[in-house]
Design a protein around this motif. Sequence first.
Motif, PDB file in Angstrom:
ATOM      1  N   LYS A  16       0.856  -1.173   0.000  1.00 17.33           N
ATOM      2  CA  LYS A  16       0.000   0.000   0.000  1.00 17.33           C
ATOM      3  C   LYS A  16       0.899   1.233   0.000  1.00 17.33           C
ATOM      4  O   LYS A  16       1.860   1.297   0.767  1.00 17.33           O
ATOM      5  CB  LYS A  16      -0.904   0.051   1.233  1.00 17.33           C
ATOM      6  N   PHE A  54       0.858   5.362   0.464  1.00 15.28           N
ATOM      7  CA  PHE A  54       0.161   6.587   0.851  1.00 15.28           C
ATOM      8  C   PHE A  54       1.099   7.758   0.609  1.00 15.28           C
ATOM      9  O   PHE A  54       2.246   7.758   1.070  1.00 15.28           O
ATOM     10  CB  PHE A  54      -0.221   6.542   2.331  1.00 15.28           C
ATOM     11  N   GLU A  73      -1.812  -0.922  -3.846  1.00 20.73           N
ATOM     12  CA  GLU A  73      -2.983  -0.094  -3.588  1.00 20.73           C
ATOM     13  C   GLU A  73      -2.493   1.329  -3.329  1.00 20.73           C
ATOM     14  O   GLU A  73      -1.618   1.549  -2.500  1.00 20.73           O
ATOM     15  CB  GLU A  73      -3.756  -0.600  -2.368  1.00 20.73           C
ATOM     16  N   TYR A 133      -3.123   5.283  -2.185  1.00 21.69           N
ATOM     17  CA  TYR A 133      -3.939   6.160  -1.348  1.00 21.69           C
ATOM     18  C   TYR A 133      -3.332   7.558  -1.369  1.00 21.69           C
ATOM     19  O   TYR A 133      -2.156   7.737  -1.034  1.00 21.69           O
ATOM     20  CB  TYR A 133      -4.007   5.655   0.094  1.00 21.69           C
ATOM     21  N   GLY A 142      -3.573  11.510   0.104  1.00 21.19           N
ATOM     22  CA  GLY A 142      -4.134  12.237   1.227  1.00 21.19           C
ATOM     23  C   GLY A 142      -3.113  13.108   1.913  1.00 21.19           C
ATOM     24  O   GLY A 142      -1.937  13.161   1.530  1.00 21.19           O
ATOM     25  N   ASP A 187      -8.055  11.253   9.194  1.00 19.09           N
ATOM     26  CA  ASP A 187      -9.033  10.498   8.407  1.00 19.09           C
ATOM     27  C   ASP A 187      -8.417   9.996   7.103  1.00 19.09           C
ATOM     28  O   ASP A 187      -8.698   8.869   6.669  1.00 19.09           O
ATOM     29  CB  ASP A 187     -10.253  11.369   8.103  1.00 19.09           C
ATOM     30  N   ASP A 188      -7.610  10.823   6.471  1.00 18.39           N
ATOM     31  CA  ASP A 188      -6.949  10.405   5.230  1.00 18.39           C
ATOM     32  C   ASP A 188      -6.041   9.202   5.484  1.00 18.39           C
ATOM     33  O   ASP A 188      -6.059   8.216   4.738  1.00 18.39           O
ATOM     34  CB  ASP A 188      -6.118  11.548   4.657  1.00 18.39           C
ATOM     35  N   ALA A 198      -6.161   7.115   7.965  1.00 23.69           N
ATOM     36  CA  ALA A 198      -6.922   5.962   8.445  1.00 23.69           C
ATOM     37  C   ALA A 198      -7.456   5.107   7.305  1.00 23.69           C
ATOM     38  O   ALA A 198      -7.597   3.884   7.446  1.00 23.69           O
ATOM     39  CB  ALA A 198      -8.077   6.443   9.326  1.00 23.69           C
ATOM     40  N   ARG A 199      -7.756   5.725   6.171  1.00 27.12           N
ATOM     41  CA  ARG A 199      -8.269   4.961   5.027  1.00 27.12           C
ATOM     42  C   ARG A 199      -7.275   3.915   4.551  1.00 27.12           C
ATOM     43  O   ARG A 199      -7.670   2.857   4.041  1.00 27.12           O
ATOM     44  CB  ARG A 199      -8.598   5.908   3.869  1.00 27.12           C
ATOM     45  N   ALA A 200      -5.989   4.202   4.707  1.00 25.08           N
ATOM     46  CA  ALA A 200      -4.966   3.289   4.204  1.00 25.08           C
ATOM     47  C   ALA A 200      -4.524   2.249   5.226  1.00 25.08           C
ATOM     48  O   ALA A 200      -3.801   1.324   4.882  1.00 25.08           O
ATOM     49  CB  ALA A 200      -3.749   4.098   3.747  1.00 25.08           C
ATOM     50  N   HIS A 203      -4.972  -0.264  14.756  1.00 23.08           N
ATOM     51  CA  HIS A 203      -5.110  -1.286  13.705  1.00 23.08           C
ATOM     52  C   HIS A 203      -4.129  -2.444  13.889  1.00 23.08           C
ATOM     53  O   HIS A 203      -4.001  -3.289  12.993  1.00 23.08           O
ATOM     54  CB  HIS A 203      -4.918  -0.637  12.333  1.00 23.08           C
TER      55      HIS A 203
END
Length: 306
Positions: free
Chosen positions: A23, A25, A43, A45, A47, A53-54, A56-58, A102
């Motif tokens: 992933k 970011f 993936e 991301y 942000g 919040d940005d 946290a999505r990843a 997480h």
Amino acid sequence: MGGAGFIGSHLAEGLLAAGHQVKIFDRPNLVRPENLLADPRIEWYDGDFLNQDDVARAMPGVEILFHLVSATLPKSSNDNPLYDVESNIMGTLRVLDLARIHQVKRVIFASSGGTVYGIPQTVPIAETHATEPRVSYGISKLAIEKYLHLYHALYGMEYCVLRIANPFGERQRVSTAQGAVAVFLHQALHNQTIHIWGDGSVTRDYIYIKDVVQAFIQALSYTGEQRVFNIGSGHGLSINDILAAIENLLDKPVERSYENARSFDVPVNVLDISCARTQLGWQPAVDFHDGLVNTLLWMRQEPHVR
């Protein structure tokens, strides 16, 4: 975190080659490396690193978090230490809280072997050397190291810190003066005058980017007690040495201008990498000349290097 940049894009390649899902970011509107765009194992991301919040999505499903983000550079961090703290330290604390929530297994942090130690008392500089940074950038890096240790003590979060020297290689940005090697080589290729702070005797430890990536890969599975590692070549080169190497490689002289020295530049910084050798099982494999050749080949293939 910071996976589309210079170090991050090379690390993504290394992780994919080792069979991992990745992933990435990073900031919005950042140009993504073309060689990574089409890989289905990544993936993406976009942000703001400072927006919880940005980030946290990843975070769901992440097992190992590589923290490569820095909103400042050593040469400019003293201009606004408050911004340095707000962007780098506060942003990192939000990331660490999310990592705890997480249940991220390990955080691997890119610290700065070039700035955390300050003026060396002994050379090469071991991890046990006193830390007296002369730039806010180095202080922020040290603070993040300490918070990683705190989160380990409080919550059992595993971590590893790589104090990286001065990385160079393909895809290093020249527009932001991210590294002397890439900037000087780019300027020499375009027959531009190279401006040098001081007399060119300032000496640093330069490490090729692929060797840095291998150190990160080794840190993935490391389970020993040592948590902080110097990652460098173990050898020093002055600014004048770099210019001589570029002149030799290009087979032409480069124009240079010597300016007044900067007050925050330490005279020498060369890292002792024996701990990484014995504990991580890592050592650099690419010497400076070969790394410089690889960087030159990339620049010639990418005429619009930024």
